[in-house]
Design an enzyme around this catalytic site. Structure first.
Site, PDB file in Angstrom:
ATOM      1  N   LYS A  90       0.863  -1.130   0.261  1.00 18.92           N
ATOM      2  CA  LYS A  90      -0.018  -0.024  -0.034  1.00 18.92           C
ATOM      3  C   LYS A  90       0.812   1.029  -0.098  1.00 18.92           C
ATOM      4  CE  LYS A  90      -4.117   1.908   0.534  1.00 18.92           C
ATOM      5  NZ  LYS A  90      -3.801   2.518  -0.726  1.00 18.92           N
ATOM      6  N   GLN A 111       7.540   3.829   3.716  1.00 21.42           N
ATOM      7  CA  GLN A 111       6.024   3.516   4.027  1.00 21.42           C
ATOM      8  C   GLN A 111       5.711   2.037   4.481  1.00 21.42           C
ATOM      9  OE1 GLN A 111       3.852   5.346   1.355  1.00 21.42           O
ATOM     10  NE2 GLN A 111       2.340   4.539   2.918  1.00 21.42           N
ATOM     11  N   LYS A 114       5.627   3.355   8.325  1.00 18.64           N
ATOM     12  CA  LYS A 114       4.316   4.357   8.446  1.00 18.64           C
ATOM     13  C   LYS A 114       3.283   3.158   8.517  1.00 18.64           C
ATOM     14  CE  LYS A 114       4.097   7.345   5.740  1.00 18.64           C
ATOM     15  NZ  LYS A 114       3.904   8.399   4.510  1.00 18.64           N
ATOM     16  N   LYS A 126       5.216   1.661  -3.092  1.00 17.32           N
ATOM     17  CA  LYS A 126       5.127   3.055  -3.990  1.00 17.32           C
ATOM     18  C   LYS A 126       5.365   3.184  -5.258  1.00 17.32           C
ATOM     19  CE  LYS A 126       4.601   7.640  -2.599  1.00 17.32           C
ATOM     20  NZ  LYS A 126       3.851   8.065  -1.303  1.00 17.32           N
ATOM     21  N   GLY A 165      -2.963   8.033  -4.101  1.00 17.69           N
ATOM     22  CA  GLY A 165      -2.628   9.468  -4.483  1.00 17.69           C
ATOM     23  C   GLY A 165      -1.301   9.739  -3.875  1.00 17.69           C
ATOM     24  N   ASP A 166      -0.617  10.551  -4.494  1.00 19.62           N
ATOM     25  CA  ASP A 166       0.597  11.446  -3.804  1.00 19.62           C
ATOM     26  C   ASP A 166       0.592  12.618  -4.627  1.00 19.62           C
ATOM     27  OD1 ASP A 166       3.086  10.876  -1.800  1.00 19.62           O
ATOM     28  OD2 ASP A 166       4.030  11.496  -3.821  1.00 19.62           O
ATOM     29  N   THR A 209      -4.973  13.660   5.555  1.00 22.24           N
ATOM     30  CA  THR A 209      -3.446  13.604   5.931  1.00 22.24           C
ATOM     31  C   THR A 209      -3.324  14.891   6.715  1.00 22.24           C
ATOM     32  OG1 THR A 209      -2.806  12.466   3.900  1.00 22.24           O
ATOM     33  CG2 THR A 209      -1.046  13.325   4.924  1.00 22.24           C
ATOM     34  N   SER A 376      -6.890   5.523   4.066  1.00 18.73           N
ATOM     35  CA  SER A 376      -6.890   4.582   2.818  1.00 18.73           C
ATOM     36  C   SER A 376      -7.186   3.296   2.996  1.00 18.73           C
ATOM     37  CB  SER A 376      -5.569   4.802   1.935  1.00 18.73           C
ATOM     38  OG  SER A 376      -5.265   5.803   1.071  1.00 18.73           O
TER      39      SER A 376
HETATM   40  P1  NDP Z   1       0.256  17.810  -3.945  1.00 20.01           P
HETATM   41  O1  NDP Z   1       0.691  17.669  -5.268  1.00 20.01           O
HETATM   42  O2  NDP Z   1      -1.110  17.833  -3.639  1.00 20.01           O
HETATM   43  O3  NDP Z   1       0.934  19.064  -3.557  1.00 20.01           O
HETATM   44  C1  NDP Z   1       2.499  19.096  -3.394  1.00 20.01           C
HETATM   45  C2  NDP Z   1       2.516  20.506  -2.998  1.00 20.01           C
HETATM   46  O4  NDP Z   1       3.875  20.821  -2.805  1.00 20.01           O
HETATM   47  C3  NDP Z   1       2.215  21.499  -4.090  1.00 20.01           C
HETATM   48  O5  NDP Z   1       2.023  22.811  -3.518  1.00 20.01           O
HETATM   49  C4  NDP Z   1       3.474  21.815  -4.857  1.00 20.01           C
HETATM   50  O6  NDP Z   1       3.687  22.994  -5.614  1.00 20.01           O
HETATM   51  C5  NDP Z   1       4.530  21.731  -3.686  1.00 20.01           C
HETATM   52  N1  NDP Z   1       5.801  20.969  -4.300  1.00 20.01           N
HETATM   53  C6  NDP Z   1       5.997  19.768  -4.795  1.00 20.01           C
HETATM   54  N2  NDP Z   1       6.997  19.406  -5.219  1.00 20.01           N
HETATM   55  C7  NDP Z   1       7.894  20.621  -4.718  1.00 20.01           C
HETATM   56  C8  NDP Z   1       9.076  20.909  -5.061  1.00 20.01           C
HETATM   57  N3  NDP Z   1       9.984  20.073  -5.559  1.00 20.01           N
HETATM   58  N4  NDP Z   1       9.547  22.060  -4.509  1.00 20.01           N
HETATM   59  C9  NDP Z   1       8.549  23.056  -3.984  1.00 20.01           C
HETATM   60  N5  NDP Z   1       7.392  22.811  -3.811  1.00 20.01           N
HETATM   61  C10 NDP Z   1       6.763  21.584  -4.333  1.00 20.01           C
HETATM   62  O7  NDP Z   1       0.826  16.584  -3.123  1.00 20.01           O
HETATM   63  P2  NDP Z   1       0.412  16.206  -1.600  1.00 20.01           P
HETATM   64  O8  NDP Z   1       0.110  17.393  -0.799  1.00 20.01           O
HETATM   65  O9  NDP Z   1      -0.476  15.008  -1.646  1.00 20.01           O
HETATM   66  O10 NDP Z   1       1.827  15.601  -0.835  1.00 20.01           O
HETATM   67  C11 NDP Z   1       2.759  16.555  -0.183  1.00 20.01           C
HETATM   68  C12 NDP Z   1       3.830  15.772   0.505  1.00 20.01           C
HETATM   69  O11 NDP Z   1       2.819  14.748   1.382  1.00 20.01           O
HETATM   70  C13 NDP Z   1       4.575  14.637  -0.313  1.00 20.01           C
HETATM   71  O12 NDP Z   1       5.792  14.593   0.137  1.00 20.01           O
HETATM   72  C14 NDP Z   1       3.667  13.296  -0.307  1.00 20.01           C
HETATM   73  O13 NDP Z   1       4.517  12.138  -0.432  1.00 20.01           O
HETATM   74  C15 NDP Z   1       3.428  13.509   1.287  1.00 20.01           C
HETATM   75  N6  NDP Z   1       2.148  12.846   1.671  1.00 20.01           N
HETATM   76  C16 NDP Z   1       0.875  12.854   1.109  1.00 20.01           C
HETATM   77  C17 NDP Z   1       0.024  12.115   1.225  1.00 20.01           C
HETATM   78  C18 NDP Z   1      -1.505  12.203   0.792  1.00 20.01           C
HETATM   79  O14 NDP Z   1      -2.464  11.686   1.440  1.00 20.01           O
HETATM   80  N7  NDP Z   1      -1.728  13.051  -0.275  1.00 20.01           N
HETATM   81  C19 NDP Z   1      -0.014  11.178   2.528  1.00 20.01           C
HETATM   82  C20 NDP Z   1       1.156  11.097   3.019  1.00 20.01           C
HETATM   83  C21 NDP Z   1       2.344  11.872   2.531  1.00 20.01           C
HETATM   84  P3  NDP Z   1       3.483  22.909  -7.113  1.00 20.01           P
HETATM   85  O15 NDP Z   1       1.951  22.695  -7.391  1.00 20.01           O
HETATM   86  O16 NDP Z   1       3.895  24.228  -7.678  1.00 20.01           O
HETATM   87  O17 NDP Z   1       4.286  21.718  -7.625  1.00 20.01           O
END
Ligand code: NDP
Length: 444
Positions: A90, A111, A114, A126, A165-166, A209, A376
């Site tokens: 997962k 993961q 976690k 992943k 998603g991610d 999250t 999830s």
């Molecule tokens: P999203 O794609 O929804 O959002 C990511 C955010 O981070 C956007 O604002 C994006 O900006 C910014 N971002 C991404 N890459 C970069 C970068 N290289 N430098 C600066 N800003 C960046 O992703 P999530 O919110 O889902 O995920 C965010 C983090 O949380 C990740 O590390 C993910 O692995 C982790 N996570 C997510 C979960 C979930 O349920 N969604 C669960 C557990 C962990 P822009 O749009 O401009 O790229």
């Protein structure tokens, strides 16, 4: 040389050019030293750590798709099925140009622990691709998702591997992937989570999250005699995790004054307007520059900068290694009390150490952002029993999971003499369950 050092050295030699994977392995194995050193002979004989750091399976494939002008593009798809000792693999699918095998391996490795910490029966995996959904039309995104799933569908299933998603993979992408899976495999099953509500998704998964992050921070603060009421919070990111972290922090009485995307960041001293942020990011899919049209008094800055704003709590919610040593120094100088990782490994090793040695409560991502994967797993349960739970039911279970998780890692840290070190606590607590299951299942 100790067994831990031997394995770290071998991981670096055998997986060249994968710095994020090395970083994740080093961070986990370093904090497992008290447990490994106490069982070194047996663990070495059973090659336990080698089995832990080598994925059960890693799949890499070609993803050809056609853009709106008729041009064919070829991206690379990945799925790393890391460890299935405690349940089906997962973990999310990341769509971002920076994606490579090393990044997917670091995320898959994290993961495992976690998922174990959630207390639910899910193994670690992943996947993703170097495809960038930004700036693509809906049809192009659909073409990519269908091609990606045409290959991935051979390796996943409701009882084997359940992606989610991610970064870059939201409800739209999950919908296209689910549709293609159903068409090719001919089964309607809970093979993906983060699905839309009309076809098997769970209420509260979108929020999980970010909300979960705030539930664990709230519990930690409570146990240290503090609350979120009146606290100033800085958040990075403006995606799924960041938006719902901001929403819940404000519901709990804190004021969140920043958010960011990969181009720039917002400072809104009156508190981020979540409704505006949702409209910009979730509905219109625009850049953060648009925020000023909703809130003229807010500041927009190009580049990085949120960690320089004075705050009580910092929540990195964007991406890996976004909070370095210099950022940690600014946060400490400004009196930060707690840092909790909404993203995966957003804080570098040096920054983490600096925060911890300066008395900052530090919650690592594998604990702090586990609410997403936990929910999830609740979506999987609902799919299996062909039932829908209410928002309140899911949210209450999520809160219970995060509160338990906090006490679990806190107790593990105390048990091994590292009171207050939640990095050690999370790694040990996650590891113990996985090892127990691996030992019970023999050498497989
Ligand atoms: P999203 O794609 O929804 O959002 C990511 C955010 O981070 C956007 O604002 C994006 O900006 C910014 N971002 C991404 N890459 C970069 C970068 N290289 N430098 C600066 N800003 C960046 O992703 P999530 O919110 O889902 O995920 C965010 C983090 O949380 C990740 O590390 C993910 O692995 C982790 N996570 C997510 C979960 C979930 O349920 N969604 C669960 C557990 C962990 P822009 O749009 O401009 O790229």
């Amino acid at each position: 040389m100790s067994y831990v050092d031997e394995v770290i050295e071998r991981v670096i030699a055998e997986n060249p050019n994968e710095p994020e994977f090395h970083q994740a392995v080093r961070e986990v194995l370093d904090s497992l030293r008290p447990v490994v050193d106490a069982n070194e002979e047996a663990f070495r004989r059973d090659a336990l750590l080698e089995r832990l750091v080598n994925p059960e399976r890693q799949i890499k494939f070609r993803v050809p798709w056609i853009d709106d002008k008729g041009q064919v593009h070829v991206n690379t798809g990945y799925r790393v099925q890391f460890n299935s000792a405690i349940g089906p693999y997962k973990g999310g699918l990341r769509l971002h140009p920076s994606v490579n095998l090393g990044i997917i391996k670091f995320l898959g490795f994290e993961q495992i622990f976690k998922n174990s910490l959630t207390g639910l029966p899910i193994g670690g995996g992943k996947g993703g691709s170097d495809f960038d959904p930004k700036g693509k039309s809906d049809r192009e995104v659909m073409a990519f998702c269908q091609s990606f799933m045409s290959e991935l569908c051979k390796y996943i299933g409701a009882d084997t591997d359940v992606p989610a998603g991610d970064i870059g993979t939201g409800a739209r992408e999950i919908g296209y992937m689910f549709g293609q899976y159903k068409k090719l495999r001919g089964v309607f099953e809970g093979v993906l989570t983060g699905k839309g509500l009309s076809y098997g998704g769970s209420l509260a998964r979108t929020e999980a999250t970010g909300y979960g992050l705030l539930y664990i921070v709230e519990e930690m603060m409570k146990c240290h005699g503090q609350s979120l009421e009146g606290k100033t919070v800085v958040v990075s990111g403006a995606g799924n995790v960041a938006i719902y972290a901001i929403e819940k922090a404000q519901k709990l009485g804190a004021k969140v004054v920043t958010c960011s995307d990969s181009n720039g960041w917002i400072y809104d001293p009156e508190g981020i307007d979540v409704a505006a942020l949702k409209e910009i990011k979730e509905v219109k899919r625009q850049r953060l520059t648009e925020y000023k049209t909703y809130r003229p008094n807010a500041e927009y800055h190009e580049g990085k900068g949120v960690w320089g704003i004075k705050c009580d709590i910092a929540l990195p919610c964007a991406t890996q290694n976004e909070l370095g040593l210099e950022d940690a120094k600014k946060l400490v100088a400004n009196g930060v009390v707690a840092v909790a990782e909404g993203a995966n490994m957003p804080t570098t090793a040096e920054a983490t150490e600096y925060l911890q040695t300066n008395g900052v409560y530090f919650l690592p991502g594998k604990a702090a952002n586990a609410g997403g994967v936990a929910t999830s797993a609740l979506e999987m349960s609902q799919n299996s029993e062909r039932m829908h739970w209410t928002f309140e039911q899911v949210d209450e279970k999520l809160k219970g999971i995060m509160v338990n998780l906090y006490h679990n890692i806190d107790n593990a840290a105390k048990k091994y003499g590292f009171e207050g070190n939640y990095v050690v606590g999370a790694n040990i607590a996650g590891f113990e369950k996985v090892v127990d299951a691996m030992n019970a299942q023999g050498i497989v």
